[in-house]
Write a protein that holds these residues in place. Sequence first.
Motif, PDB file in Angstrom:
ATOM      1  N   ALA A   1      76.038 -28.516  65.385  1.00  0.00           N
ATOM      2  CA  ALA A   1      75.991 -27.602  66.508  1.00  0.00           C
ATOM      3  C   ALA A   1      77.928 -27.278  66.945  1.00  0.00           C
ATOM      4  CB  ALA A   1      75.953 -28.440  67.794  1.00  0.00           C
ATOM      5  N   LYS A   2      78.712 -28.251  66.558  1.00  0.00           N
ATOM      6  CA  LYS A   2      80.219 -28.028  66.606  1.00  0.00           C
ATOM      7  C   LYS A   2      80.574 -26.695  65.482  1.00  0.00           C
ATOM      8  CE  LYS A   2      84.647 -28.753  68.074  1.00  0.00           C
ATOM      9  NZ  LYS A   2      85.495 -28.023  67.061  1.00  0.00           N
ATOM     10  N   ALA A   3      79.989 -27.019  64.397  1.00  0.00           N
ATOM     11  CA  ALA A   3      80.523 -26.132  63.068  1.00  0.00           C
ATOM     12  C   ALA A   3      79.829 -24.705  63.473  1.00  0.00           C
ATOM     13  CB  ALA A   3      79.816 -26.658  62.036  1.00  0.00           C
ATOM     14  N   ALA A   4      78.638 -24.751  64.063  1.00  0.00           N
ATOM     15  CA  ALA A   4      77.937 -23.217  64.678  1.00  0.00           C
ATOM     16  C   ALA A   4      79.039 -22.620  65.574  1.00  0.00           C
ATOM     17  CB  ALA A   4      76.664 -23.483  65.022  1.00  0.00           C
ATOM     18  N   GLU A   5      79.417 -23.387  66.800  1.00  0.00           N
ATOM     19  CA  GLU A   5      80.427 -22.662  67.662  1.00  0.00           C
ATOM     20  C   GLU A   5      81.851 -22.192  67.081  1.00  0.00           C
ATOM     21  OE1 GLU A   5      82.028 -24.022  72.079  1.00  0.00           O
ATOM     22  OE2 GLU A   5      81.008 -25.572  70.756  1.00  0.00           O
ATOM     23  N   ASP A   6      82.230 -23.226  66.300  1.00  0.00           N
ATOM     24  CA  ASP A   6      83.470 -22.906  65.791  1.00  0.00           C
ATOM     25  C   ASP A   6      83.401 -21.528  64.767  1.00  0.00           C
ATOM     26  OD1 ASP A   6      84.599 -25.164  66.852  1.00  0.00           O
ATOM     27  OD2 ASP A   6      84.663 -26.203  65.018  1.00  0.00           O
ATOM     28  N   ASN A   7      82.147 -21.587  63.945  1.00  0.00           N
ATOM     29  CA  ASN A   7      82.233 -20.508  63.121  1.00  0.00           C
ATOM     30  C   ASN A   7      81.538 -19.210  63.872  1.00  0.00           C
ATOM     31  OD1 ASN A   7      83.050 -21.126  60.168  1.00  0.00           O
ATOM     32  ND2 ASN A   7      82.245 -23.015  61.012  1.00  0.00           N
ATOM     33  N   ASN A   8      81.156 -19.301  65.128  1.00  0.00           N
ATOM     34  CA  ASN A   8      80.305 -18.117  65.796  1.00  0.00           C
ATOM     35  C   ASN A   8      79.278 -17.725  65.171  1.00  0.00           C
ATOM     36  OD1 ASN A   8      80.234 -16.638  68.329  1.00  0.00           O
ATOM     37  ND2 ASN A   8      81.170 -14.775  67.345  1.00  0.00           N
ATOM     38  N   VAL A   9      78.465 -18.497  64.696  1.00  0.00           N
ATOM     39  CA  VAL A   9      77.151 -18.179  63.999  1.00  0.00           C
ATOM     40  C   VAL A   9      75.899 -18.803  64.936  1.00  0.00           C
ATOM     41  CG1 VAL A   9      78.313 -18.004  61.970  1.00  0.00           C
ATOM     42  CG2 VAL A   9      77.256 -20.057  62.492  1.00  0.00           C
ATOM     43  N   LEU A  10      74.832 -18.062  64.538  1.00  0.00           N
ATOM     44  CA  LEU A  10      73.642 -18.383  65.147  1.00  0.00           C
ATOM     45  C   LEU A  10      72.804 -19.557  64.409  1.00  0.00           C
ATOM     46  CD1 LEU A  10      71.314 -18.104  67.380  1.00  0.00           C
ATOM     47  CD2 LEU A  10      70.385 -16.156  65.955  1.00  0.00           C
ATOM     48  N   VAL A  11      72.478 -20.661  64.673  1.00  0.00           N
ATOM     49  CA  VAL A  11      71.992 -21.824  64.186  1.00  0.00           C
ATOM     50  C   VAL A  11      70.657 -22.164  64.882  1.00  0.00           C
ATOM     51  CG1 VAL A  11      72.165 -24.150  62.839  1.00  0.00           C
ATOM     52  CG2 VAL A  11      73.918 -22.294  62.907  1.00  0.00           C
ATOM     53  N   ALA A  12      69.533 -22.032  64.284  1.00  0.00           N
ATOM     54  CA  ALA A  12      68.306 -22.415  65.112  1.00  0.00           C
ATOM     55  C   ALA A  12      67.224 -23.398  64.017  1.00  0.00           C
ATOM     56  CB  ALA A  12      67.619 -21.007  65.448  1.00  0.00           C
ATOM     57  N   VAL A  13      66.358 -23.945  64.891  1.00  0.00           N
ATOM     58  CA  VAL A  13      65.318 -24.818  64.154  1.00  0.00           C
ATOM     59  C   VAL A  13      64.110 -23.717  64.236  1.00  0.00           C
ATOM     60  CG1 VAL A  13      64.268 -26.841  64.138  1.00  0.00           C
ATOM     61  CG2 VAL A  13      66.484 -26.514  65.461  1.00  0.00           C
ATOM     62  N   GLU A  14      63.368 -23.832  62.919  1.00  0.00           N
ATOM     63  CA  GLU A  14      62.229 -23.034  62.763  1.00  0.00           C
ATOM     64  C   GLU A  14      60.912 -23.916  63.500  1.00  0.00           C
ATOM     65  OE1 GLU A  14      58.846 -21.251  62.181  1.00  0.00           O
ATOM     66  OE2 GLU A  14      59.091 -22.716  61.038  1.00  0.00           O
ATOM     67  N   VAL A  15      60.681 -23.651  64.517  1.00  0.00           N
ATOM     68  CA  VAL A  15      59.723 -24.333  65.194  1.00  0.00           C
ATOM     69  C   VAL A  15      58.658 -23.257  65.720  1.00  0.00           C
ATOM     70  CG1 VAL A  15      60.649 -26.624  66.031  1.00  0.00           C
ATOM     71  CG2 VAL A  15      61.116 -24.490  67.275  1.00  0.00           C
ATOM     72  N   HIS A  16      57.773 -22.922  64.736  1.00  0.00           N
ATOM     73  CA  HIS A  16      56.858 -21.781  65.067  1.00  0.00           C
ATOM     74  C   HIS A  16      55.620 -21.917  66.289  1.00  0.00           C
ATOM     75  CE1 HIS A  16      55.421 -23.918  61.472  1.00  0.00           C
ATOM     76  NE2 HIS A  16      54.021 -23.878  62.356  1.00  0.00           N
ATOM     77  N   LYS A  17      55.722 -23.454  66.738  1.00  0.00           N
ATOM     78  CA  LYS A  17      54.671 -23.474  67.654  1.00  0.00           C
ATOM     79  C   LYS A  17      54.987 -23.178  68.944  1.00  0.00           C
ATOM     80  CE  LYS A  17      51.259 -25.131  67.016  1.00  0.00           C
ATOM     81  NZ  LYS A  17      50.121 -24.477  66.334  1.00  0.00           N
ATOM     82  N   ARG A  18      56.283 -22.799  68.943  1.00  0.00           N
ATOM     83  CA  ARG A  18      56.671 -22.238  70.617  1.00  0.00           C
ATOM     84  C   ARG A  18      56.301 -20.767  70.516  1.00  0.00           C
ATOM     85  NH1 ARG A  18      62.943 -23.641  72.281  1.00  0.00           N
ATOM     86  NH2 ARG A  18      62.793 -26.010  71.797  1.00  0.00           N
ATOM     87  N   LEU A  19      55.803 -20.142  69.412  1.00  0.00           N
ATOM     88  CA  LEU A  19      55.277 -18.663  69.576  1.00  0.00           C
ATOM     89  C   LEU A  19      53.559 -18.972  69.588  1.00  0.00           C
ATOM     90  CD1 LEU A  19      58.078 -17.104  67.432  1.00  0.00           C
ATOM     91  CD2 LEU A  19      57.641 -16.866  69.729  1.00  0.00           C
TER      92      LEU A  19
END
Length: 427
Positions: A155-173
């Motif tokens: 999470a810290k690395a994603a914020e520092d590099n300003n990139v989108l990082v997500a989990v593939e949880v298709h059941k939400r759809l």
Amino acid sequence: MSSDSNNMKKVDVLMVGTGEYTTGFVGGTAANSDKGAGVVALTMFDLRRRSKVDRVGMVGVNGKKFPGIRRHMQSCIGDVYNDMDLTCETWPADDTVDPKAYTTASAAYKKGDVAIIFTPDDTHFDIAMDCIQKGMHVMVTKPIVQTLEHHLTLAKAAEDNNVLVAVEVHKRLDPFYADARDRARKTLGDFQYMYAYMSQPKHQLDTFKAWAGKSSDISYYLNSHHIDFSEWTLAGRARPVRVVAACSNGVALSKDMPTEDSITLTVTWQNRPSGHYGTAIYTSSWVAPKSDVHSQQRFFYMGAKGEINVDQAHRGVSMSTDESGYASVNPLFMKYTPTNGYFSGQGGYGVRSFENFIDAVADINAGKTQPSNYNDGSLATVHTTLQGTTILEAGRKSLDNDGQPMDILYASDDDEHPIGIQPHVFA
């Protein structure tokens, strides 16, 4: 608008992992599951056909598999659907085995490109960090990592590099899931009780024999689905505070696989602001018998003001063939049957999960949105899925300590982001 301008808006994708979910190729043939044609690669090729994706690459460990994978993709995708361009760069070379090939592959991509990681659980952290630090947007299969420490670092690395990082949880759809979630939040009141069950048949032990019991377990693999449902449903309403785990074993051990057959996590959730407690029981197994579905999936959810039952394995559609016998089918996940020669599964939640991420990345790259915009629940970002990782890690710790309850720690009574796990001390 010029074609060059259109091409600039397309997303370049690196698929990390070459197994069942990416290609459908397992043990030298099509997977004996509901994903024989794969999901990730098929979706990326279709997104390229629809001008959302441009360059597609794939990296694994054993390059000697790639000739078979290419034949498999031609047979299951190229020969089945019209206008599918299967051009795909691959790493390592076809005569090479290289566990670190992902570093070479990611170096061939640029900032703003996408990495989709479907590899054994214990490899997620190193691969994701490598891609994040190179400025790539990253989607990782569940569980995103196996420990809260690694999750916080990502999470810290994603914020520092300003990139989108997500989990593939298709059941939400999955429309059944999404509707149940909304009903629970709107009408059912404080969380009281949930029982969730998810299984796959015994032959999956052979599919996952390279890592089952060595680097991960069935709880990380399957309980992660319903735990994410709870985290998503109860966001801002309740937080997990204690985890106790139990298991059954025997079948995997008979195959010389040192892993549990089934794992049950009992999780105590504390409602906010009432402070009242609710209990969730999550059970997963990979020793189920072969049945009418590849994966049994169901849950019962009770709130203070009502309850809801969901059977996601049976959607009211069944069929029988001479070749395969009787089956309950789920076209809501992946629709593999073509329409007039073309892939027509774009409405399935298996596809939409990836397409939504690709669309978000395209908007970020175009300057229309920021990665932080997606922390509103529209995507399961690395910043909004800490509870799920913590529950899974606490469950593993509980199992490894003979069922010792594990408490989940927070910085304050109002915080919903876990900061640690410790064994429960009985008064």
